[in-house]
Structures are given as C-alpha cells and as structure tokens.
Design a protein around this motif. Structure first.
Motif, PDB file in Angstrom:
ATOM      1  N   TYR A   5       0.844  -1.187   0.000  1.00 51.84           N
ATOM      2  CA  TYR A   5       0.000   0.000   0.000  1.00 51.84           C
ATOM      3  C   TYR A   5       0.884   1.243   0.000  1.00 51.84           C
ATOM      4  O   TYR A   5       1.810   1.322   0.797  1.00 51.84           O
ATOM      5  CB  TYR A   5      -0.897   0.009   1.245  1.00 51.84           C
ATOM      6  CG  TYR A   5      -2.315   0.394   0.927  1.00 51.84           C
ATOM      7  CD1 TYR A   5      -3.323  -0.566   0.872  1.00 51.84           C
ATOM      8  CD2 TYR A   5      -2.645   1.714   0.648  1.00 51.84           C
ATOM      9  CE1 TYR A   5      -4.624  -0.221   0.565  1.00 51.84           C
ATOM     10  CE2 TYR A   5      -3.949   2.060   0.322  1.00 51.84           C
ATOM     11  CZ  TYR A   5      -4.932   1.092   0.286  1.00 51.84           C
ATOM     12  OH  TYR A   5      -6.211   1.436  -0.036  1.00 51.84           O
ATOM     13  N   PRO A   6       0.588   2.217  -0.859  1.00 49.72           N
ATOM     14  CA  PRO A   6       1.456   3.417  -0.837  1.00 49.72           C
ATOM     15  C   PRO A   6       1.112   4.394   0.287  1.00 49.72           C
ATOM     16  O   PRO A   6       1.020   5.588   0.081  1.00 49.72           O
ATOM     17  CB  PRO A   6       1.248   4.024  -2.225  1.00 49.72           C
ATOM     18  CG  PRO A   6      -0.052   3.509  -2.704  1.00 49.72           C
ATOM     19  CD  PRO A   6      -0.375   2.248  -1.961  1.00 49.72           C
ATOM     20  N   SER A   9       2.277   2.456   4.884  1.00 41.17           N
ATOM     21  CA  SER A   9       2.920   1.374   4.146  1.00 41.17           C
ATOM     22  C   SER A   9       3.745   0.485   5.065  1.00 41.17           C
ATOM     23  O   SER A   9       3.786   0.694   6.267  1.00 41.17           O
ATOM     24  CB  SER A   9       3.800   1.989   3.065  1.00 41.17           C
ATOM     25  OG  SER A   9       4.458   3.125   3.564  1.00 41.17           O
ATOM     26  N   THR A 137       0.504  10.695  -5.468  1.00 42.69           N
ATOM     27  CA  THR A 137       0.292   9.328  -4.980  1.00 42.69           C
ATOM     28  C   THR A 137      -0.954   8.675  -5.578  1.00 42.69           C
ATOM     29  O   THR A 137      -1.020   7.457  -5.684  1.00 42.69           O
ATOM     30  CB  THR A 137       0.166   9.367  -3.444  1.00 42.69           C
ATOM     31  OG1 THR A 137       1.085  10.330  -2.931  1.00 42.69           O
ATOM     32  CG2 THR A 137       0.465   8.017  -2.824  1.00 42.69           C
ATOM     33  N   SER A 166       5.000  11.196  -0.757  1.00 41.30           N
ATOM     34  CA  SER A 166       5.256   9.797  -1.103  1.00 41.30           C
ATOM     35  C   SER A 166       6.555   9.609  -1.872  1.00 41.30           C
ATOM     36  O   SER A 166       6.716   8.631  -2.598  1.00 41.30           O
ATOM     37  CB  SER A 166       4.070   9.234  -1.888  1.00 41.30           C
ATOM     38  OG  SER A 166       3.764  10.068  -2.977  1.00 41.30           O
ATOM     39  N   LYS A 187       4.934   6.917   4.607  1.00 41.12           N
ATOM     40  CA  LYS A 187       5.045   6.448   3.223  1.00 41.12           C
ATOM     41  C   LYS A 187       6.483   5.990   2.973  1.00 41.12           C
ATOM     42  O   LYS A 187       6.881   4.951   3.443  1.00 41.12           O
ATOM     43  CB  LYS A 187       4.541   7.531   2.288  1.00 41.12           C
ATOM     44  CG  LYS A 187       3.055   7.794   2.630  1.00 41.12           C
ATOM     45  CD  LYS A 187       2.284   8.597   1.670  1.00 41.12           C
ATOM     46  CE  LYS A 187       0.843   8.702   2.187  1.00 41.12           C
ATOM     47  NZ  LYS A 187       0.047   9.669   1.496  1.00 41.12           N
ATOM     48  N   CYS A 188       7.266   6.828   2.270  1.00 46.38           N
ATOM     49  CA  CYS A 188       8.619   6.409   1.903  1.00 46.38           C
ATOM     50  C   CYS A 188       9.554   6.174   3.085  1.00 46.38           C
ATOM     51  O   CYS A 188      10.534   5.440   2.968  1.00 46.38           O
ATOM     52  CB  CYS A 188       9.217   7.472   1.007  1.00 46.38           C
ATOM     53  SG  CYS A 188       9.441   6.912  -0.652  1.00 46.38           S
ATOM     54  N   THR A 291       8.198   5.876  -7.151  1.00 45.11           N
ATOM     55  CA  THR A 291       7.862   5.277  -5.851  1.00 45.11           C
ATOM     56  C   THR A 291       6.440   4.719  -5.743  1.00 45.11           C
ATOM     57  O   THR A 291       6.163   3.939  -4.844  1.00 45.11           O
ATOM     58  CB  THR A 291       8.046   6.318  -4.724  1.00 45.11           C
ATOM     59  OG1 THR A 291       7.327   7.498  -5.088  1.00 45.11           O
ATOM     60  CG2 THR A 291       9.510   6.640  -4.486  1.00 45.11           C
ATOM     61  N   VAL A 292       5.560   5.149  -6.649  1.00 48.42           N
ATOM     62  CA  VAL A 292       4.180   4.626  -6.632  1.00 48.42           C
ATOM     63  C   VAL A 292       3.812   4.209  -8.050  1.00 48.42           C
ATOM     64  O   VAL A 292       3.870   5.026  -8.965  1.00 48.42           O
ATOM     65  CB  VAL A 292       3.176   5.681  -6.124  1.00 48.42           C
ATOM     66  CG1 VAL A 292       1.757   5.117  -6.150  1.00 48.42           C
ATOM     67  CG2 VAL A 292       3.532   6.155  -4.721  1.00 48.42           C
ATOM     68  N   ARG A 329      -2.517  -0.123  -6.895  1.00 44.93           N
ATOM     69  CA  ARG A 329      -1.235   0.580  -6.814  1.00 44.93           C
ATOM     70  C   ARG A 329      -0.205  -0.266  -6.059  1.00 44.93           C
ATOM     71  O   ARG A 329      -0.538  -0.947  -5.088  1.00 44.93           O
ATOM     72  CB  ARG A 329      -1.404   1.938  -6.122  1.00 44.93           C
ATOM     73  CG  ARG A 329      -2.197   2.951  -6.953  1.00 44.93           C
ATOM     74  CD  ARG A 329      -2.471   4.224  -6.169  1.00 44.93           C
ATOM     75  NE  ARG A 329      -3.196   3.946  -4.939  1.00 44.93           N
ATOM     76  CZ  ARG A 329      -3.224   4.746  -3.874  1.00 44.93           C
ATOM     77  NH1 ARG A 329      -2.567   5.888  -3.882  1.00 44.93           N
ATOM     78  NH2 ARG A 329      -3.905   4.397  -2.807  1.00 44.93           N
ATOM     79  N   SER A 331       3.427   0.127  -4.125  1.00 46.97           N
ATOM     80  CA  SER A 331       4.410   1.085  -3.649  1.00 46.97           C
ATOM     81  C   SER A 331       5.808   0.546  -3.927  1.00 46.97           C
ATOM     82  O   SER A 331       6.027  -0.665  -3.966  1.00 46.97           O
ATOM     83  CB  SER A 331       4.235   1.345  -2.153  1.00 46.97           C
ATOM     84  OG  SER A 331       4.481   0.171  -1.427  1.00 46.97           O
ATOM     85  N   PHE A 333       8.702   1.567  -2.090  1.00 47.49           N
ATOM     86  CA  PHE A 333       9.346   2.285  -0.994  1.00 47.49           C
ATOM     87  C   PHE A 333      10.526   1.465  -0.458  1.00 47.49           C
ATOM     88  O   PHE A 333      10.508   0.228  -0.522  1.00 47.49           O
ATOM     89  CB  PHE A 333       8.331   2.539   0.135  1.00 47.49           C
ATOM     90  CG  PHE A 333       7.174   3.438  -0.240  1.00 47.49           C
ATOM     91  CD1 PHE A 333       7.267   4.324  -1.318  1.00 47.49           C
ATOM     92  CD2 PHE A 333       5.989   3.426   0.494  1.00 47.49           C
ATOM     93  CE1 PHE A 333       6.202   5.162  -1.657  1.00 47.49           C
ATOM     94  CE2 PHE A 333       4.926   4.255   0.167  1.00 47.49           C
ATOM     95  CZ  PHE A 333       5.031   5.119  -0.911  1.00 47.49           C
TER      96      PHE A 333
END
Ligand SMILES: *Cc1c(COP(=O)(O)O)cnc(C)c1O
Length: 351
Positions: A5-6, A9, A137, A166, A187-188, A291-292, A329, A331, A333
């Motif tokens: 999941y972005p 996460s 995102t 993100s 997120k990241c 990243t996404v 989506r 992610s 990351f």
C-alpha cells in the motif's frame, strides 16, 4: 501481511525493536522540554540533513501530517495569492484546503500525461506561492527536480512549495530548487503514521517572519522560534521522532537509496512488458513516479488479482478515486524487501 500500500505502508523490520528500546530507555514518557528530548531532536534533524542532502541553512520542522502542512503553509505563507499545479487527487485536495482559508487561490489543473513546462509557467504578479505535488500518490506521476528548479527560476519572487509526501526518503530531491518541502513519515520513510516534516529555505523563513501570522498554535513564526531550541509549540510525537532518528542512523545516503529505488522501478517496468492483461496506468516514462506504480486492467482482472495475492499474504494499494475499479497501486518504498517484490512479481506473472 506484506503491505504494498502506498501509505500507510510497510514499516522497516527494525521498528518493533526500536519501540522496545524506546520503552526501555524511558523515551515513551520523556518531557518534550527536557535535555534528553532536545538532544534527540537535534540529532534527528542533523541526520535528516546529512542523509537526505538538505542544505545546512534550511530549517526542518516537525508537524503531525502532510495535511497539517497544507494548512500551516496557507495560514502562515499565503497572504492572498497562490497557484496550484495538480493532475491528481492530492494536489487537488491541497488546493481545496487552501481555498477554504484563502478564497483567491488559483487552480491550475493539468493533464495526466502532460509534462509541466516551466517556460509556460511564468506568473505575472509580483509575488505569491506556487504549489506543486512532486509525487502524485493517487495516479503515480511525478514532477522532476529540473522542472521544479525551472519554475522557481522563472518566478524568482515567488515561493515554491512542494508536497513530497510519497517520495521524500526514497528518491533524491533537490531541496535547493524550492523553498518549502514537506512529507509525512508513513510512506517512503517506512515509519508509523503521526509525524511529518516541513522543510523551509531561508527565503521562506524570512517570508514567514514578514507575514507574522500569530493566530494559530502552529503559526510559523512561533514554530520557528521553538525549533531554534529543537522544540515544538505542542507536545510532538516523541516516539516517532525517536524511531525516525533510529531509521536515519541506519539509512544509506539518499543518492544511494535513489539508485536502489530507480533500479527496482526499472525492474517493475521491464516486468510489465511481459504481462498480457495488466500494464502501468501511466505510460509516459518521463513523468512516471519512481515510488508509486498504479497498474491498470479490466475491473474483473483487478478484483481477481487483489483476491489472489491477498491469499498469499500480500496487500496491494487500492486504486484511488475514479481509478479505483480498474487500477491497483504498488508502492516502491525502501522498506520493501527484494524477496517480497520477487514474490509479488511471481504472483502477477500469469496475468
Ligand atoms: C498521503 C499524502 C498526503 C496526506 O498525508 P497525511 O499525512 O495523511 O496528511 C498528502 N499529499 C500526498 C502527496 C500524499 O501522498
């Protein structure tokens, strides 16, 4: 469950151990005015500057969320004029939140597959704020450092604000190219939610003091005075600051992380050249997010995939807003492990 999941996460594997350490060391109950906190906060900001290549003369502030940053920026840095460049839901939400407080804002939506051209973005008034969502995102597009730098260069009297929620912590961001940057950590950064970073150039700090908004607990002049002593006006998320410090201590420098992110992104793109029924939503590689990665297909295939991978312990990100029925989506990351990516690829191969 392995979360792709972005945001929120997958958190780094070490997080439970760091939380236990925080408990053992008494961090969970320290006073946010104590020397122990000040030392920790100072160290965290130092590490962020060092690992993420944030210029020394920029100021790093703690907030609770990216949404809060939208509001702080509006209250403390926009007197009346702001321009919002967006092609997706988060950029649009930023515009809408700003509009509630400053009705004169100008929305400048652009097409999903359009690359922004700084030469076409020259604003005629004497000053104001330009808002850019670096990594959208909701649809997996991004605005490059070069484009951001170009927009700032063509509008030198404006402040440029960048939502990098993100992407910060996963890709290289040229902080010097803009004045205001922000991101939340779920997120990241691979951390639990409840903390965000707001990063200001000396020019943005100067503007905040000139505007002198004093109406809110998080008015920038007040926050800036407090961060001189590495503190916040409110009791911050002390545990999350501690976790961020621990994660940053172990983190590779951003240029190295950037290479890893791009390599993984390229592997995904190569992979999607081999699939028959699924493909990336964004086809223009110039604006594809690193990243996404939103993936598109028919609603039937999308539901089938979501169910099939769930059985194997993988959670995919839902498509966002209008894209929901025909996208999911992924992610990309740093906290995700190579074996987890390989597993997801194996499961997706037959589609
Ligand atoms: C997730 C996200 C936000 C909102 O973050 P919060 O921490 O929930 O406020 C804002 N902008 C972008 C680009 C995001 O991805």
């Amino acid at each position: 469950m392995i979360s792709f999941y972005p945001g929120p996460s997958r958190v780094h594997d070490e997080i439970p151990r760091y939380v236990a350490d925080a408990h053992k060391k008494g961090i969970l109950s320290i006073n946010h005015r104590s020397d122990v906190f000040v030392e920790m906060s100072k160290k965290t900001i130092g590490l962020l500057k060092q690992k993420l290549n944030i210029p020394k003369n920029y100021t790093v502030l703690y907030t609770s969320s990216a949404t809060e940053c939208w509001e702080i920026i509006t209250q403390s840095l926009i007197t009346h004029r702001s321009y919002h460049l967006y092609n997706g839901s988060f950029g649009q939400k930023w515009f809408e939140y700003t509009k509630r407080l400053r009705p004169e804002v100008t929305p400048l939506p652009f097409d999903l597959n359009q690359k922004l051209n700084p030469r076409e973005l020259i604003f005629e008034h004497d000053s104001g704020l330009i808002c850019i969502t670096q990594n959208e995102t909701s649809n997996g597009t991004q605005v490059s450092n070069t484009t951001i730098r170009g927009i700032k260069k063509n509008n030198p009297t404006y402040l440029v604000a960048v939502d990098a929620t993100s992407s910060m912590g996963g890709v290289f961001l040229d902080f010097k190219a803009a004045d205001i940057w922000f991101a939340s950590v779920q997120k990241c950064f691979g951390l639990p939610a409840g903390l965000a970073l707001l990063i200001l150039s000396p020019e943005a700090v100067k503007r905040a003091y000139a505007i002198q908004d004093q109406a809110h607990y998080n008015s920038l002049p007040f926050m800036l005075d407090m961060i001189e002593k590495y503190q916040t006006p409110f009791t911050p998320n002390v545990l999350n600051i501690y976790l961020l410090m621990r994660v940053m201590e172990k983190s590779k420098p951003i240029k190295q992380l950037h290479q890893q992110t791009v390599k993984r992104y390229e592997a995904w793109m190569k992979f999607f050249k081999t699939t028959k029924t699924i493909k990336p939503l964004i086809e223009n590689t110039v604006i594809q997010s690193h990243t996404v990665i939103p993936v598109t297909s028919t609603p039937e295939v999308i539901s089938l995939i979501k169910l099939a991978v769930k059985k194997k312990g993988i959670l995919l990100g839902e498509g966002y807003g209008d894209y929901k029925p025909y996208t999911f989506r992924i992610s990309n990351f740093p906290a995700l492990k190579p074996a987890e990516i390989t597993l997801l690829m194996t499961l997706l191969k037959r589609y």
